[in-house]
Design a protein around this motif. Structure first.
Motif, PDB file in Angstrom:
ATOM      1  N   ALA A  15     -64.413  -8.216 -27.131  1.00 36.38           N
ATOM      2  CA  ALA A  15     -62.999  -7.886 -26.885  1.00 36.38           C
ATOM      3  C   ALA A  15     -62.078  -9.098 -27.018  1.00 36.38           C
ATOM      4  N   SER A  16     -62.597 -10.218 -27.526  1.00 32.63           N
ATOM      5  CA  SER A  16     -61.759 -11.413 -27.600  1.00 32.63           C
ATOM      6  C   SER A  16     -60.859 -11.441 -28.827  1.00 32.63           C
ATOM      7  N   SER A  17     -61.055 -10.494 -29.756  1.00 31.08           N
ATOM      8  CA  SER A  17     -60.164 -10.430 -30.920  1.00 31.08           C
ATOM      9  C   SER A  17     -60.282  -9.073 -31.598  1.00 31.08           C
ATOM     10  N   GLY A  18     -59.441  -8.863 -32.604  1.00 33.13           N
ATOM     11  CA  GLY A  18     -59.566  -7.730 -33.503  1.00 33.13           C
ATOM     12  C   GLY A  18     -59.671  -6.359 -32.849  1.00 33.13           C
ATOM     13  N   ILE A  19     -60.613  -5.577 -33.338  1.00 34.33           N
ATOM     14  CA  ILE A  19     -60.763  -4.178 -32.933  1.00 34.33           C
ATOM     15  C   ILE A  19     -61.065  -4.069 -31.433  1.00 34.33           C
ATOM     16  N   GLY A  20     -61.899  -4.970 -30.930  1.00 34.22           N
ATOM     17  CA  GLY A  20     -62.274  -4.915 -29.511  1.00 34.22           C
ATOM     18  C   GLY A  20     -61.079  -5.141 -28.600  1.00 34.22           C
ATOM     19  N   ALA A  68     -61.929  -1.695 -44.723  1.00 30.38           N
ATOM     20  CA  ALA A  68     -61.350  -3.021 -44.484  1.00 30.38           C
ATOM     21  C   ALA A  68     -60.270  -3.008 -43.391  1.00 30.38           C
ATOM     22  N   VAL A  69     -60.529  -3.760 -42.345  1.00 30.43           N
ATOM     23  CA  VAL A  69     -59.571  -3.917 -41.245  1.00 30.43           C
ATOM     24  C   VAL A  69     -59.205  -5.398 -41.184  1.00 30.43           C
ATOM     25  N   GLU A  70     -57.920  -5.717 -41.174  1.00 30.11           N
ATOM     26  CA  GLU A  70     -57.536  -7.134 -41.161  1.00 30.11           C
ATOM     27  C   GLU A  70     -57.637  -7.684 -39.739  1.00 30.11           C
ATOM     28  N   THR A  71     -58.691  -8.458 -39.514  1.00 37.91           N
ATOM     29  CA  THR A  71     -58.955  -9.084 -38.202  1.00 37.91           C
ATOM     30  C   THR A  71     -59.494 -10.491 -38.492  1.00 37.91           C
ATOM     31  N   GLU A  72     -60.222 -11.049 -37.538  1.00 37.97           N
ATOM     32  CA  GLU A  72     -60.868 -12.350 -37.792  1.00 37.97           C
ATOM     33  C   GLU A  72     -62.207 -12.189 -38.521  1.00 37.97           C
ATOM     34  N   ALA A 112     -66.935 -11.112 -24.102  1.00 45.03           N
ATOM     35  CA  ALA A 112     -67.102 -11.868 -25.350  1.00 45.03           C
ATOM     36  C   ALA A 112     -67.554 -13.273 -24.973  1.00 45.03           C
ATOM     37  N   ARG A 113     -67.911 -14.053 -25.993  1.00 43.96           N
ATOM     38  CA  ARG A 113     -68.313 -15.443 -25.705  1.00 43.96           C
ATOM     39  C   ARG A 113     -67.094 -16.303 -25.397  1.00 43.96           C
ATOM     40  N   ARG A 114     -65.956 -16.036 -26.067  1.00 45.13           N
ATOM     41  CA  ARG A 114     -64.749 -16.841 -25.799  1.00 45.13           C
ATOM     42  C   ARG A 114     -64.066 -16.304 -24.544  1.00 45.13           C
ATOM     43  N   PHE A 115     -64.498 -16.876 -23.396  1.00 46.66           N
ATOM     44  CA  PHE A 115     -64.060 -16.333 -22.105  1.00 46.66           C
ATOM     45  C   PHE A 115     -62.560 -16.480 -21.882  1.00 46.66           C
ATOM     46  N   ASN A 150     -69.417  -0.228 -28.209  1.00 45.52           N
ATOM     47  CA  ASN A 150     -70.247  -1.253 -28.840  1.00 45.52           C
ATOM     48  C   ASN A 150     -69.498  -1.761 -30.060  1.00 45.52           C
ATOM     49  N   ASN A 151     -68.784  -2.853 -29.863  1.00 45.51           N
ATOM     50  CA  ASN A 151     -67.923  -3.370 -30.927  1.00 45.51           C
ATOM     51  C   ASN A 151     -68.337  -4.765 -31.386  1.00 45.51           C
ATOM     52  N   ALA A 152     -68.950  -5.561 -30.502  1.00 46.88           N
ATOM     53  CA  ALA A 152     -69.312  -6.946 -30.864  1.00 46.88           C
ATOM     54  C   ALA A 152     -70.152  -6.924 -32.131  1.00 46.88           C
ATOM     55  N   GLY A 209     -77.398  -8.581 -46.195  1.00 45.43           N
ATOM     56  CA  GLY A 209     -77.601  -9.009 -44.800  1.00 45.43           C
ATOM     57  C   GLY A 209     -76.769  -8.158 -43.862  1.00 45.43           C
ATOM     58  N   TYR A 210     -75.512  -7.953 -44.238  1.00 41.01           N
ATOM     59  CA  TYR A 210     -74.588  -7.178 -43.389  1.00 41.01           C
ATOM     60  C   TYR A 210     -74.862  -5.680 -43.511  1.00 41.01           C
ATOM     61  N   THR A 211     -75.036  -5.174 -44.744  1.00 44.93           N
ATOM     62  CA  THR A 211     -75.236  -3.724 -44.900  1.00 44.93           C
ATOM     63  C   THR A 211     -76.545  -3.288 -44.234  1.00 44.93           C
TER      64      THR A 211
HETATM   65  P1  NAP Z   1     -63.431 -10.015 -35.156  1.00 44.70           P
HETATM   66  O1  NAP Z   1     -61.952 -10.113 -34.982  1.00 44.70           O
HETATM   67  O2  NAP Z   1     -64.169 -11.166 -35.746  1.00 44.70           O
HETATM   68  O3  NAP Z   1     -64.091  -9.613 -33.754  1.00 44.70           O
HETATM   69  C1  NAP Z   1     -65.483  -9.695 -33.524  1.00 44.70           C
HETATM   70  C2  NAP Z   1     -65.711  -9.697 -32.030  1.00 44.70           C
HETATM   71  O4  NAP Z   1     -67.143  -9.722 -31.804  1.00 44.70           O
HETATM   72  C3  NAP Z   1     -65.115 -10.914 -31.339  1.00 44.70           C
HETATM   73  O5  NAP Z   1     -64.486 -10.504 -30.155  1.00 44.70           O
HETATM   74  C4  NAP Z   1     -66.341 -11.775 -31.037  1.00 44.70           C
HETATM   75  O6  NAP Z   1     -66.132 -12.489 -29.816  1.00 44.70           O
HETATM   76  C5  NAP Z   1     -67.400 -10.696 -30.828  1.00 44.70           C
HETATM   77  N1  NAP Z   1     -68.754 -11.247 -30.939  1.00 44.70           N
HETATM   78  C6  NAP Z   1     -69.337 -11.841 -32.006  1.00 44.70           C
HETATM   79  N2  NAP Z   1     -70.567 -12.271 -31.661  1.00 44.70           N
HETATM   80  C7  NAP Z   1     -70.744 -11.954 -30.349  1.00 44.70           C
HETATM   81  C8  NAP Z   1     -71.780 -12.163 -29.419  1.00 44.70           C
HETATM   82  N3  NAP Z   1     -72.922 -12.786 -29.749  1.00 44.70           N
HETATM   83  N4  NAP Z   1     -71.629 -11.704 -28.156  1.00 44.70           N
HETATM   84  C9  NAP Z   1     -70.484 -11.074 -27.795  1.00 44.70           C
HETATM   85  N5  NAP Z   1     -69.459 -10.855 -28.613  1.00 44.70           N
HETATM   86  C10 NAP Z   1     -69.598 -11.294 -29.888  1.00 44.70           C
HETATM   87  O7  NAP Z   1     -63.785  -8.781 -36.112  1.00 44.70           O
HETATM   88  P2  NAP Z   1     -63.513  -7.191 -35.981  1.00 44.70           P
HETATM   89  O8  NAP Z   1     -63.150  -6.728 -37.320  1.00 44.70           O
HETATM   90  O9  NAP Z   1     -62.632  -6.873 -34.840  1.00 44.70           O
HETATM   91  O10 NAP Z   1     -64.999  -6.701 -35.688  1.00 44.70           O
HETATM   92  C11 NAP Z   1     -65.340  -5.774 -34.672  1.00 44.70           C
HETATM   93  C12 NAP Z   1     -66.453  -4.862 -35.174  1.00 44.70           C
HETATM   94  O11 NAP Z   1     -65.968  -4.087 -36.272  1.00 44.70           O
HETATM   95  C13 NAP Z   1     -67.687  -5.599 -35.711  1.00 44.70           C
HETATM   96  O12 NAP Z   1     -68.842  -4.913 -35.273  1.00 44.70           O
HETATM   97  C14 NAP Z   1     -67.548  -5.479 -37.222  1.00 44.70           C
HETATM   98  O13 NAP Z   1     -68.792  -5.544 -37.850  1.00 44.70           O
HETATM   99  C15 NAP Z   1     -66.912  -4.111 -37.314  1.00 44.70           C
HETATM  100  N6  NAP Z   1     -66.183  -3.826 -38.563  1.00 44.70           N
HETATM  101  C16 NAP Z   1     -65.174  -4.631 -39.000  1.00 44.70           C
HETATM  102  C17 NAP Z   1     -64.512  -4.321 -40.191  1.00 44.70           C
HETATM  103  C18 NAP Z   1     -63.410  -5.162 -40.735  1.00 44.70           C
HETATM  104  O14 NAP Z   1     -63.095  -5.017 -41.934  1.00 44.70           O
HETATM  105  N7  NAP Z   1     -62.785  -6.012 -39.953  1.00 44.70           N
HETATM  106  C19 NAP Z   1     -64.897  -3.171 -40.914  1.00 44.70           C
HETATM  107  C20 NAP Z   1     -65.921  -2.371 -40.431  1.00 44.70           C
HETATM  108  C21 NAP Z   1     -66.554  -2.699 -39.258  1.00 44.70           C
HETATM  109  P3  NAP Z   1     -66.619 -13.981 -29.505  1.00 44.70           P
HETATM  110  O15 NAP Z   1     -66.712 -14.707 -30.818  1.00 44.70           O
HETATM  111  O16 NAP Z   1     -65.563 -14.504 -28.586  1.00 44.70           O
HETATM  112  O17 NAP Z   1     -67.937 -13.801 -28.836  1.00 44.70           O
END
Ligand code: NAP
Length: 246
Positions: A11-16, A176-180, A34-37, A77-79, A143-145
């Motif tokens: 929940a420290s960024s993006g979708i979470g 595609a979602v624009e996040t980190e 999240a890890r970034r407390f 479950n978003n991490a 790796g990701y797929t």
């Molecule tokens: P993001 O902004 O990079 O967010 C990822 C989150 O996961 C961060 O809060 C990060 O927090 C957390 N995370 C990573 N490793 C972790 C760990 N070991 N323990 C706990 N938390 C962890 O990217 P996002 O797009 O929001 O991604 C969220 C989910 O959506 C992911 O599962 C991703 O695969 C999925 N997704 C993303 C897209 C896209 O295009 N963006 C598309 C489809 C699916 P910390 O680093 O602070 O721990």
């Protein structure tokens, strides 16, 4: 009735982060991990939730996190995420391990630990954010797929195993979602990350958060099984309509 409670991992960024904000708006008390407390702490202050440090790749961290959650109605479950973009022939095994540990085993750890509390809630919901990468393959993305396919299979298996229990399961598979996300994938290379979204109108984290909130607001007998959501400009994982650069 006691306050309904949600848990959002990553929940420290993006979708979470966006999902935690949306669920709080709906009246949930949200546990954000999240890890970034510092980031989840600021978020929890904003939304009146509870911040906890969480590393889903660590057994001890997940135990401490899930022990601190007394009640849970909704688990998101978003991490997760991706590392690198390389053909199988050049696969970086550490990148693969990171992706499998975070997306697959991390989801398993948290879900397994919270399942008894979700059942005890009488109307639990597990939302897992997989990806279109859980449904398709693409070159240089194995790796990701493969990790996202495995995460999806874990989630979909639970749908059958939990039949008869008061728990619903929703898989959300975004394009595609624009996040980190791309910044993490390309190891902080902002220029390369920006190219992923160049010339398209991507989805934003709030778009996915609203879908999670919609699923959570359905009555107990309605299970939204799988929701695939992409930008209009995207047909598949690697197939986009891009406006030419000026
Ligand atoms: P993001 O902004 O990079 O967010 C990822 C989150 O996961 C961060 O809060 C990060 O927090 C957390 N995370 C990573 N490793 C972790 C760990 N070991 N323990 C706990 N938390 C962890 O990217 P996002 O797009 O929001 O991604 C969220 C989910 O959506 C992911 O599962 C991703 O695969 C999925 N997704 C993303 C897209 C896209 O295009 N963006 C598309 C489809 C699916 P910390 O680093 O602070 O721990």
């Amino acid at each position: 009735m006691s306050t309904r409670t949600a848990v959002v991992t990553g929940a420290s960024s993006g979708i979470g982060e966006a999902t935690a904000r949306e669920l709080a708006k709906q009246g949930y008390h949200v546990y954000v991990g999240a890890r970034r407390f510092d980031r989840v702490q600021r978020l929890a202050e904003d939304i009146g939730g509870t911040a906890l440090e969480l590393d889903v790749t660590s057994e001890d961290s997940v135990r401490a996190f899930t022990d601190a959650v007394e009640r849970v109605d909704v688990l998101v479950n978003n991490a997760g995420g991706a590392k690198g973009l390389a053909p199988v022939l050049e696969a970086d095994l550490d990148d693969w391990r990171w992706m499998w540990e975070t997306n697959v085993v991390g989801t398993l750890r948290v879900t397994k630990a919270l399942l008894p509390k979700l059942i005890a809630s009488g109307d639990g919901l597990i939302v897992t954010v997989t990806s279109v990468a859980a449904l398709h393959t693409y070159d240089n993305g194995a790796g990701y797929t493969s990790a996202k396919h495995a995460q999806g299979v874990l989630h979909r298996t639970l749908r059958g195993e939990l039949l008869g229990q008061p728990v619903r399961l929703t898989e959300i598979a975004p394009g595609a979602v624009e996040t980190e996300f791309s910044l993490v994938r390309f190891d902080g290379d902002a220029e390369r990350a920006a190219k992923v979204y160049e010339g398209i109108d991507p989805l934003y984290a709030e778009d996915i958060a609203q879908i999670v909130a919609f699923a959570a607001s359905r009555p107990p007998h309605v299970n939204l099984d799988t929701i695939v959501v992409k930008p209009r400009d995207q047909e598949g994982p690697g197939r986009f309509s891009r406006r030419p650069a000026n």
